[in-house]
Enzyme design. Structure first.
Site, PDB file in Angstrom:
ATOM      1  CG  HIS A 108      -1.620   1.339   1.591  1.00  0.00           C
ATOM      2  ND1 HIS A 108      -1.347   1.891   2.522  1.00  0.00           N
ATOM      3  CD2 HIS A 108      -2.589   1.740   0.807  1.00  0.00           C
ATOM      4  CE1 HIS A 108      -2.292   3.151   2.418  1.00  0.00           C
ATOM      5  NE2 HIS A 108      -2.942   3.240   1.378  1.00  0.00           N
ATOM      6  CB  SER A 109       0.953   4.232   0.439  1.00  0.00           C
ATOM      7  OG  SER A 109       1.488   5.584   0.291  1.00  0.00           O
TER       8      SER A 109
END
Length: 179
Positions: A108-109
């Site tokens: 994520h990210s």
């Protein structure tokens, strides 16, 4: 003795055992049980992997899920590390833990950027990952940025047009994300 039993032996032969983790490891078992190919997710900018627990619940008890937490969470005095160095360190640990693959990677990210680099390094080794999952990650190599003033003016325009209901939806979404 049966084809089903043989398939179970073959399926679990390459699966990592939960107890094989070394102390000081950045690899965290989030949901270590199951017969499927394990999914390995890299931490976001905060360094922890607790945010992946809801994903583990959604995937179910037959899908092993592991997370790579930042080395800074266990060694705060570690020197600054580049994304390629971090990816290489995580790959060494991954291949030590789960040597044969196939590899299901994601993040994520910021974790998506590291997972992408891990996939690139795996490909350079001739071991293409079976999956690279990027969750809310900027395009690797992208330099396009939206100016803060443009972001702010867009936010103000949206608040003016949608009113308090927009703000309530945003607050609710952020609350749900953090919970």
């Amino acid at each position: 003795r049966t084809l089903r039993q043989l398939a179970d032996v073959v399926r679990t032969a390459g699966a990592p055992a939960a107890g094989e983790r070394k102390s000081g490891s950045t690899l965290v078992p989030i949901q270590p049980n199951g017969s499927r190919i394990p999914l390995f997710l890299v931490h976001a900018a905060g360094g922890e992997v607790i945010s992946y627990e809801p994903i583990a619940r959604l995937l179910g008890t037959d899908q092993p899920l592991y997370g790579f937490r930042s080395p800074l969470t266990i060694q705060p005095d570690i020197r600054e590390t580049s994304v390629p160095e971090l990816a290489a360190a995580y790959l060494r640990e991954l291949q030590s833990f789960y040597p044969r693959g196939p590899y299901l990677l994601g993040g994520h990210s910021f974790g998506g950027l590291v997972a992408f680099e891990m996939a690139r390094q795996l490909s350079a080794q001739g071991a293409n990952p079976a999956l690279v999952l990027l969750i809310d990650t900027s395009l690797p190599g992208s330099t396009h940025r939206i100016d803060v003033s443009v972001q702010f003016s867009t936010l103000l325009r949206t608040i003016r047009s949608e009113g308090i209901s927009f703000l309530m939806r945003r607050v609710s979404a952020k609350r749900d994300l953090w919970l």
